[in-house]
Design a protein around this motif. Structure first.
Motif: not given
Ligand code: BMA
Length: 760
Positions: A734-739
């Motif tokens: 779920n973290q901002t940089s996941a993708a």
């Protein structure tokens, strides 16, 4: 009297020493005018011939010579050489070998000399085409054989054991019940797991003694016979068979692949690999196969058919390129169609299932080839052609002057190559170094500190990892910290139980991963943490003579004791990248730049390293990472560098604490330096810690971080620090940089666990 006794013993001794026959007094020496005996097609090779007695030319000597393309001489002549010399010129328009053979008659005896020049050998094409059902034929043969239980039988050969090696005669079932393959198995006595080498024999029928020598260096060896009979009987049994039932065995049923004599022979080699794979002492990683002549062919066949084989050495391989003679070219021993000029289609087609060239074409592991240009049993034309058919990694080492035999240098080179491929005798750390070096050629590994311990939203669960849950794979490298072990604590400075560190470290090692340990020890002088820099005498106090020296020895012992428990069930210590006394170019740890002198720092490094070496920890690969993106100059680096003999891996710890540009400049600057230093000093280098705290930037991985690291060839790994709730360096789902992180680890040059274990 004493003098007299001395004299007679000297004479007797030298008589004994010299009582052997070596060479001939008469020799026929033929030299080509190219040192490597190699020419381009269309060029002319000039040969000079000398017939010598006691190294000087013989006058009026009669010679018979044959010259022309290998196996097809077009000149045959007898002449008398007035001064014992002659010259000859030869050429080839097509890639191949040109041979001049001279036989001198001296005092009724014949003496041969030979010189064979290569013409563009790298362009020789094997003539053999593929067999119709080659793959299905062999996979069915193996499948059928494996329905027969191996049923191994093992008998200790007490008189062949050495102080380092146990030798056994073993046998296991081959192609049907009661059809057995026999061999001599040698296993190092020392507990542990080892690579294995399968030795496959040349043609003939003889006993085998086993290879206790390579086994003694730390390798399982299995030397097999191919005839399905014990290999330790009396010589006369083999002689009788050779001249009786096995006479010409190589020519049995060529027309019917299912009944070809070599079917059981080839399958026997595969069953030998099956057998090795059952041995608890095999390390499951490295397995070589090697042999010469018929054994060269069997090496090709085994390497092609069995992907557990990781390397092979094939020396003057027989049974390669049978159809050459049907096109007027040299063909492989035993020259079926050289003698049988009008073979049936069935024989030709049948030969393709057993042609070394067709096996060579299917090999995927590295191979070592060697042969002589003067070989008149296995034509060099077929040896080069076979080598040229291999598309996998390969090396060729021609020994121009050898015939169907070895030179010492060739034998030594062959052994050294196999030992290196198999990593025989490599201790834990050296083995890891080799692996890291090989992996760094493919890309860089992703690592993560404390990866399976806790994440952004969980703690201490088992079989969890933020990285795994986001990307579907574990990091290739996992880092753990020993801080606290020195106190005898049950948990480290980040509350991770040491039992759990052991458990996860072993899990990762057992799944094929790589592990690294750092150490944030407390301050032995003040009793504070690693960050306690209140007393500049801390390092001094623990060096020999210092007030805390004894105390610190106890701390080092605790480190040694813990590392000693990191071993497999078989007793093998896990190789570990060990990175103590890090970030010492900064001044935030008690071993930092302003906290000790250069000599004190080096003394500290050496003291720990020497202590752990003395404890026998040869499984540690020492990593030195002095700074955090702020390394000033080579001079500063060198001032505290422990030395090339004490460090294998250089590192930089690089965090984006400030601006993006500062980070880029800092990391690039350090990697510029480390890459050059590593190159000049034959060291490896890595980004041993890194990250952007709580990764507020959705594209940081591929936009900022990756482009920098990508610029530096040879970086072994990058390792973002731990995912503590307050301060994390790898994202979860779920973290901002996941993708973006997923994109990063999926890049072709970024390696996760599956990329380093070939389990993709
Ligand atoms: C530091 C921080 C600390 C931690 C230490 C050892 O960089 O993450 O919280 O205690 O590493 O892991």
């Amino acid at each position: 009297m004493r003098k007299f006794i001395l004299l007679t013993t000297t004479i007797l001794f030298s008589l004994l020493l010299n009582a052997q026959i070596r060479g001939n007094n008469v020799t026929v020496l033929i030299q080509p005018d190219h040192q490597d005996w190699t020419y381009k097609t269309g060029e002319t090779a000039k040969f000079s011939v000398q017939v010598l007695a006691s190294s000087t030319p013989i006058n009026n000597v009669e010679v018979y010579y044959e010259a022309g393309p290998e196996m097809y001489p077009d000149v045959k002549k007898t002449v008398t050489l007035k001064d014992g010399t002659m010259t000859w010129k030869g050429s080839m328009k097509q890639p191949g070998f040109y041979r001049l053979k001279v036989t001198a008659k001296v005092n009724g005896k014949s003496y041969d000399g030979m010189c064979t020049a290569a013409f563009s050998p790298e362009k020789i094409k094997a003539t053999t085409t593929d067999a119709k059902n080659f793959d299905s034929f062999w996979s069915k043969a193996i499948e059928d054989a494996r329905k027969v239980p191996l049923d191994p039988r093992v008998e200790l050969l007490a008189d062949r054991c050495t102080d380092k090696v146990n030798a056994y005669q073993v046998s296991f079932q081959n192609i049907r019940n009661n059809s057995r393959t026999y061999g001599i198995l040698c296993v190092p006595k020392k507990e542990g797991t080892y690579p294995a080498l399968l030795r496959v024999p040349g043609a003939g029928c003889r006993p085998y003694s086993g290879d206790t020598w390579i086994a003694g260096e730390g390798c399982i060896t299995l030397e097999i016979g191919v005839h399905g009979i014990p290999v330790n009987m009396d010589q006369s049994v083999y002689d009788n068979l050779h001249n009786g039932a096995l006479d010409g065995y190589w020519d049995s049923n060529l027309e019917d692949p299912d009944r070809n004599y070599y079917k059981r022979v080839v399958i026997g080699c595969i069953r030998a690999v099956d057998y090795i794979a059952t041995l608890p002492q095999w390390n499951g990683e490295r397995l070589g196969v090697t042999g010469s002549s018929q054994g060269g062919f069997l090496s090709l066949a085994t390497a092609a058919l069995d992907k557990r084989v990781t390397c092979y050495g094939s020396v003057h391989a027989a049974l390669c390129d049978f159809t050459g003679s049907l096109q007027g070219k040299p063909d492989g021993w035993p020259h079926y169609f050289y003698w049988d000029k009008n073979p049936s289609q069935k024989r030709i087609e049948g030969s393709r299932y057993y042609d070394g060239v067709n096996f060579a074409r299917r090999i995927t592991c590295p191979g070592w080839f060697s042969f002589g240009y003067n070989d008149d049993v296995v034509p060099p034309t077929t040896a080069w052609g076979t080598y040229n058919s291999v598309t996998a990694q390969k090396e060729i080492h021609p020994y121009q002057q050898t015939g169907h035999f070895w030179y010492q240098e060739q034998w030594d080179e062959w052994n050294a190559w196999l030992m290196e491929q198999l990593q025989v005798g490599y201790t834990g750390a050296a083995q890891l170094e080799n692996r890291l070096r090989a992996l760094s050629k493919k890309g860089y590994m992703f690592g993560h500190q404390d990866d399976p311990m806790y994440g952004l939203s969980w703690q201490w669960d088992r079989n969890r990892s933020d990285v795994l849950e986001l990307t579907g794979d574990y990091p290739a490298i996992m880092g753990f910290d020993l801080g606290g072990i020195e106190m005898g604590d049950g948990k480290n400075l980040d509350s991770v139980p040491f039992t759990r560190i052991r458990e996860e470290l072993m899990n990762h090692y057992n799944r094929g991963g790589i592990v690294t340990l750092s150490w944030h020890p407390r301050n032995p002088l003040t009793g504070g943490t690693a960050w306690d820099i209140t007393n500049k005498n801390t390092v001094k106090s623990i060096l020999p003579g210092g007030e805390c020296h004894e105390k610190f020895r106890g701390w080092m012992q605790r480190v040694a004791d813990f590392i000693k428990t990191l071993k497999t069930d078989g007793g093998v210590r896990v190789p570990i990248i060990f990175r103590p006394w890090h970030e010492n170019a900064g001044s935030w740890f008690w071993w930092g730049w302003d906290l000790c002198t250069d000599d004190e720092y080096k003394g500290l490094w050496n003291m720990l390293q020497d202590y752990l070496n003395k404890e026998g920890l040869d499984n540690l690969l020492w990593s030195y990472s002095p700074s955090q993106g702020k390394l000033k100059t080579a001079d500063t680096f060198m001032r505290r560098y422990p030395g090339n003999d004490r460090v294998q891996l250089l590192g930089v710890d690089a965090y984006q604490w400030g601006t993006e540009d500062e980070f880029k400049a800092g990391l690039s600057g350090e990697l510029d330096f480390l890459k050059k230093f590593a190159g000049d000093n034959n060291k490896m280098y890595a980004v041993t810690e890194c990250g952007y705290k709580n990764i507020p930037d959705a594209t940081w991985w591929t936009r900022v971080f990756k482009p920098i690291v990508d610029k530096y060839e040879g970086v072994v790994y990058v390792l973002p620090w731990r995912n503590d709730v307050k301060e994390y360096f790898a994202p979860d789902k779920n973290q901002t940089s996941a993708a973006d992180f997923k994109k990063f680890v999926e890049a072709g040059n970024v390696m996760m666990l599956k990329d380093i274990t070939n389990k993709k």
